[in-house]
Design an enzyme around this catalytic site. Structure first.
Site, PDB file in Angstrom:
ATOM      1  N   HIS A 174      29.884 -46.825  64.420  1.00  0.00           N
ATOM      2  CA  HIS A 174      31.324 -46.599  64.532  1.00  0.00           C
ATOM      3  C   HIS A 174      31.764 -45.342  63.784  1.00  0.00           C
ATOM      4  O   HIS A 174      32.707 -44.675  64.195  1.00  0.00           O
ATOM      5  CB  HIS A 174      32.081 -47.831  64.030  1.00  0.00           C
ATOM      6  CG  HIS A 174      32.041 -48.973  64.993  1.00  0.00           C
ATOM      7  ND1 HIS A 174      31.534 -50.207  64.664  1.00  0.00           N
ATOM      8  CD2 HIS A 174      32.396 -49.054  66.295  1.00  0.00           C
ATOM      9  CE1 HIS A 174      31.615 -51.001  65.723  1.00  0.00           C
ATOM     10  NE2 HIS A 174      32.124 -50.336  66.709  1.00  0.00           N
ATOM     11  N   ARG A 195      42.232 -46.501  70.998  1.00  0.00           N
ATOM     12  CA  ARG A 195      41.758 -47.494  70.022  1.00  0.00           C
ATOM     13  C   ARG A 195      42.876 -47.800  69.024  1.00  0.00           C
ATOM     14  O   ARG A 195      43.175 -46.995  68.149  1.00  0.00           O
ATOM     15  CB  ARG A 195      40.538 -46.959  69.277  1.00  0.00           C
ATOM     16  CG  ARG A 195      39.351 -46.600  70.154  1.00  0.00           C
ATOM     17  CD  ARG A 195      38.207 -46.071  69.277  1.00  0.00           C
ATOM     18  NE  ARG A 195      36.998 -45.826  70.024  1.00  0.00           N
ATOM     19  CZ  ARG A 195      36.609 -44.628  70.462  1.00  0.00           C
ATOM     20  NH1 ARG A 195      37.373 -43.567  70.220  1.00  0.00           N
ATOM     21  NH2 ARG A 195      35.481 -44.479  71.127  1.00  0.00           N
ATOM     22  N   ARG A 235      43.612 -50.426  74.145  1.00  0.00           N
ATOM     23  CA  ARG A 235      42.748 -51.557  73.809  1.00  0.00           C
ATOM     24  C   ARG A 235      43.339 -52.323  72.632  1.00  0.00           C
ATOM     25  O   ARG A 235      43.788 -51.720  71.649  1.00  0.00           O
ATOM     26  CB  ARG A 235      41.347 -51.057  73.435  1.00  0.00           C
ATOM     27  CG  ARG A 235      40.347 -52.173  73.180  1.00  0.00           C
ATOM     28  CD  ARG A 235      38.955 -51.621  72.926  1.00  0.00           C
ATOM     29  NE  ARG A 235      38.856 -50.915  71.655  1.00  0.00           N
ATOM     30  CZ  ARG A 235      37.767 -50.257  71.268  1.00  0.00           C
ATOM     31  NH1 ARG A 235      36.720 -50.186  72.071  1.00  0.00           N
ATOM     32  NH2 ARG A 235      37.736 -49.651  70.097  1.00  0.00           N
ATOM     33  N   ASN A 280      28.099 -48.544  74.631  1.00  0.00           N
ATOM     34  CA  ASN A 280      27.425 -48.594  73.328  1.00  0.00           C
ATOM     35  C   ASN A 280      27.024 -50.016  72.977  1.00  0.00           C
ATOM     36  O   ASN A 280      25.858 -50.306  72.689  1.00  0.00           O
ATOM     37  CB  ASN A 280      28.333 -48.024  72.233  1.00  0.00           C
ATOM     38  CG  ASN A 280      28.753 -46.604  72.517  1.00  0.00           C
ATOM     39  OD1 ASN A 280      28.062 -45.877  73.212  1.00  0.00           O
ATOM     40  ND2 ASN A 280      29.892 -46.210  71.995  1.00  0.00           N
ATOM     41  N   ASP A 281      27.994 -50.935  72.991  1.00  0.00           N
ATOM     42  CA  ASP A 281      27.684 -52.328  72.673  1.00  0.00           C
ATOM     43  C   ASP A 281      26.868 -52.982  73.780  1.00  0.00           C
ATOM     44  O   ASP A 281      25.994 -53.813  73.509  1.00  0.00           O
ATOM     45  CB  ASP A 281      28.968 -53.123  72.425  1.00  0.00           C
ATOM     46  CG  ASP A 281      29.352 -53.139  70.953  1.00  0.00           C
ATOM     47  OD1 ASP A 281      28.452 -53.004  70.108  1.00  0.00           O
ATOM     48  OD2 ASP A 281      30.552 -53.285  70.648  1.00  0.00           O
ATOM     49  N   ARG A 307      22.434 -51.017  66.772  1.00  0.00           N
ATOM     50  CA  ARG A 307      22.695 -49.581  66.884  1.00  0.00           C
ATOM     51  C   ARG A 307      22.888 -48.920  65.529  1.00  0.00           C
ATOM     52  O   ARG A 307      22.895 -47.697  65.434  1.00  0.00           O
ATOM     53  CB  ARG A 307      23.910 -49.331  67.776  1.00  0.00           C
ATOM     54  CG  ARG A 307      25.235 -49.820  67.229  1.00  0.00           C
ATOM     55  CD  ARG A 307      26.279 -49.709  68.321  1.00  0.00           C
ATOM     56  NE  ARG A 307      27.633 -49.761  67.793  1.00  0.00           N
ATOM     57  CZ  ARG A 307      28.712 -49.722  68.548  1.00  0.00           C
ATOM     58  NH1 ARG A 307      28.588 -49.631  69.849  1.00  0.00           N
ATOM     59  NH2 ARG A 307      29.917 -49.751  68.022  1.00  0.00           N
ATOM     60  N   CYS A 335      33.717 -46.075  79.360  1.00  0.00           N
ATOM     61  CA  CYS A 335      34.345 -45.449  78.190  1.00  0.00           C
ATOM     62  C   CYS A 335      33.391 -45.351  77.012  1.00  0.00           C
ATOM     63  O   CYS A 335      33.786 -44.934  75.932  1.00  0.00           O
ATOM     64  CB  CYS A 335      35.614 -46.196  77.781  1.00  0.00           C
ATOM     65  SG  CYS A 335      35.331 -47.866  77.193  1.00  0.00           S
TER      66      CYS A 335
END
Length: 753
Positions: A365, A472, A508, A630-631, A641, A678
């Site tokens: 992150h 975000r 989000r 990513n997740d 990660r 995204c």
């Protein structure tokens, strides 16, 4: 065996007197080697300093031929002196000439000497030089003499590091300041030139030599007792140290705090005449030097535990404001062992030019936030916090994943030219800004921005992006000192809508948990934070938190379209529960006469693999989908990660990953449900090209990625790429990566990737 006259305490007192004398640096060093030789009853005492070119140079000697000073040089891996510099360990020999590493230098006249004792000059685990004593007899040096010489070496190390030896030779005293080049992992694209600011500054020990050894021993024992008690309390309460860590880590730290060997070495250092804080620093420098030379990654990782303990002791001894307190320069390059995204956001963004981390992978992150802020970042730079001091010149190459500490003029000039060329390339990308994003076969590709702060929205006009594909909201919460009220949230969202005009924005809901903890919320002890209480799970368990945010969004968007996206959705049922909360809030606002959004669309992020087996169902109930690659990759391959040992083990362009992406694209298209990517791969031209071939038509990315991805889109044939990927996936039997085939395809057709 004769006893040293006066012992190490007397030697340190005399060293202090010698350091205060108003004489030249060479005269001071000449006096110091005489004092050391007399104290340990040695016929020879020599100091070798590591020079900028990596050689060890004889800087002073008592007993050897003085004409050899500044003339005798050896490689860092040559002779007994080189062996000590490499291993960072003391070396005691009764017959040096019989050792296989012995290197004879006729100009020094050392052939008459047999007994040899050498210790490294260390600072923060880095070797600055070597201190040597020699005798003609075949004698064995005692443990007390070795300890005394190591203590003396620490004082010499500080002289070298502080530049007190400056002037002995053209680059004398700069061995500790020599240029360093390190390769790590690129986290965020770009090149930053500036000066080091340590996120957690190395605690500077200013008083090395004790006035009263008994008093220093009392101070050390008191500090040890306080630190032990504090760690015991942490273990008992189950709290964490700095970040969310497991009880096992806390137990490891407690084990080190009670380690008898560690404590014995600090007590011996105090007994030799050092202050309590200097003793802690000396022992930790020795530990750091040994551990950095370990090949076992587990042992190297334990260095962080010992660093943490040493810093706790130093803060207890010196005080909480024990950092170097240097002023914040204009061009800041942050250097840290590790950082959370909230800590990064606390710095003045207008001065921030780059980030260097010992830990942190490309999908962490902190890396995502750095990319969102447009700040070059490099991770996995071993020993980064010890390689440099605050104020050092430094270059961060977020393209190649390299860091240049104290670069030479040629290196600096090369990077300045590189920055100029990058600026020229950006001009070329800006020339594409107003061109429609169409492939050569006429397929429209939507390019959107990821954002999280109001200042990010200025990039819309710069890049010509189609809108905001991911806003975000947690960044607002992370930079606040307390939970933002409904009114404060509404004000932010109104400002977002005002800034983007008639372009679309997807907002989000709060995605906290894992490594994104809010500073004012209780920290949770979770064995697996990434799989724990986070994102939509917190929102559904604490509906008041989610309702306040949704109400602020609905009121801010009154009269205009609104797109809300829920993160970390694992089941269709979770999405429908969140959707029901939105419906209740809309009904509440309607009853009270508040205008509603002209169109309210709700979407789900596809980042939990369980949704891959509910694609038809989620595509039917959601208004749109957004792939958080990513997740999704992290969970799909069971790869943390944040773990540098495994983070790069699997390729998102491998056959299993691409089949998962194709499954999402087909299900979304079949249900008429728009699907955006995204995650980070959407901002990489080659990866985005592959996703176009799988059927994706919208991507959200960092501002710096818009130009390169658009250049790729304008040069690619979507249908041709689709046929290539279908063909490659049909024959992929071992999960291999399609990256080489896609790279060759792009190169053959002149597609910029």
């Amino acid at each position: 065996m004769p006893a040293a006259p006066g012992g190490p305490r007397l030697l340190l007192r005399r060293l202090r007197e010698a350091m205060a004398e108003p004489v030249s640096p060479q005269a001071r060093l000449d006096r110091i080697v005489v004092l050391i030789a007399a104290n340990v009853i040695a016929e020879v005492c020599s100091v070798y300093v590591l020079r900028d070119d990596g050689t060890l140079e004889l800087f002073a000697t008592e007993g050897l031929n003085r004409e050899a000073v500044h003339l005798t040089r050896m490689r860092a891996d040559e002779g007994l002196v080189g062996l000590i510099a490499q291993t960072a360990e003391p070396l005691s020999l009764s017959d040096a000439q019989s050792h296989p590493a012995f290197s004879y230098r006729p100009e020094t006249g050392e052939e008459a000497y047999h007994a040899f004792l050498g210790v490294p000059l260390l600072r923060a685990g880095n070797t600055l030089g070597v201190l040597v004593v020699q005798n003609k007899t075949y004698r064995v040096y005692s443990e007390e003499e070795i300890e005394a010489l190591q203590t003396t070496a620490m004082v010499l190390s500080e002289m070298i590091a502080s530049g007190e030896l400056h002037g002995l030779a053209p680059d004398a005293g700069t061995a500790a300041r020599r240029p360093v080049s390190q390769r790590g992992v690129a986290l965020a694209d770009g090149i930053g030139l500036g000066h080091v600011v340590l996120h957690e500054p190395r605690i500077v020990v200013k008083t090395l030599i004790a006035e009263n050894a008994e008093r220093e021993m009392e101070r050390l024992e008191a500090a040890i007792a306080v630190v032990r008690s504090a760690i015991d309390d942490l273990v008992e309460r189950g709290d964490s140290i700095g970040t969310v860590e497991s009880r096992e880590v806390l137990e490891t730290v407690r084990m080190f705090a009670h380690d008898k060997g560690w404590l014995r070495r600090m007590r011996e250092a105090v007994s030799s005449g050092l202050t309590a804080e200097a003793a802690v620093e000396r022992v930790q420098s020795d530990n750091r030097a040994r551990m950095l030379r370990q090949s076992d990654p587990y042992l190297r990782d334990r260095l962080h535990d010992l660093d943490d303990l040493a810093n706790r002791l130093l803060r207890q001894l010196i005080g909480p404001d024990a950092g170097n307190g240097s002023a914040m320069p204009e061009n800041v390059i942050l250097v840290a062992r590790a950082m959370g995204p909230a800590a990064l956001l606390e710095y003045d963004r207008t001065r921030l030019r780059g980030v260097v981390l010992e830990e942190g992978g490309p999908t962490s992150h902190i890396a995502i936030v750095a990319r969102a802020l447009g700040i070059p970042a490099v991770g996995e730079i071993a020993n980064a916090t010890a390689l440099c001091d605050s104020g050092d010149a430094i270059i961060v190459d977020g393209v190649a994943g390299e860091v240049q500490v104290r670069p030479g003029p040629e290196i600096e000039a090369a990077y300045i030219e590189m920055v100029r060329l990058r600026a020229k390339r950006q001009e070329q990308y800006r020339a594409l800004r107003d061109q429609p994003s169409l492939t050569t076969d006429g397929v429209q590709i939507g390019l959107y921005l990821n954002a999280g702060l109001l200042v990010d929205l200025s990039h819309l006009a710069e890049t010509g992006a189609d809108g905001i594909g991911l806003f975000r909201t947690e960044l607002q919460f992370m930079v606040a000192e307390r939970m933002p009220s409904a009114a404060e949230q509404q004000t932010l969202y109104e400002a977002v809508f005002a800034a983007i005009g008639d372009r679309p924005v997807t907002i989000r809901t709060l995605d906290i948990g894992g490594d994104k903890m809010l500073p004012y919320m209780p920290k949770l002890e979770e064995e697996n934070p990434a799989l724990g209480w986070r994102a939509i799970r917190i929102g559904l368990d604490r509906p008041a938190l989610l309702r306040v945010q949704l109400r602020a969004l609905l009121r801010a968007a009154g009269g205009r379209p609104l797109k809300i996206m829920f993160p970390m959705v694992a089941t269709v049922e979770e999405f429908t529960r969140a959707k029901a909360i939105v419906d209740r809030e809309k009904a509440h606002l309607s009853r009270h006469g508040h205008p509603l959004p002209s169109d309210c669309r709700l979407g789900a992020m596809i980042e939990v693999p369980s949704l891959l087996f509910q694609m038809e169902e989620i595509a039917e109930v959601a208004d749109f989908l957004s792939v958080g690659s990513n997740d999704l990759m992290q969970f799909l391959f069971a790869v943390d990660r944040e773990n540098r040992r495994v983070a790069d083990r699997f390729d998102p362009l491998s056959a299993p990953a691409l089949r998962a992406f194709r499954m999402i694209a087909k299900a979304a298209a079949g249900a008429g449900c728009p699907a955006t990517v995204c995650g980070e791969i959407g901002g990489k031209p080659l990866d985005a090209m592959a996703l176009i071939g799988l059927g994706f038509r919208e991507f959200s990315m960092s501002p710096a990625s818009i130009g390169p991805v658009k250049a790729m889109v304008l040069a690619v044939d979507a249908g041709e790429v689709e046929r290539l990927i279908d063909s490659e996936l049909a024959q992929a039997r071992d999960g291999y990566s399609l990256r080489p085939a896609l790279t060759d395809y792009a190169k053959a057709r002149g597609i910029p990737v």
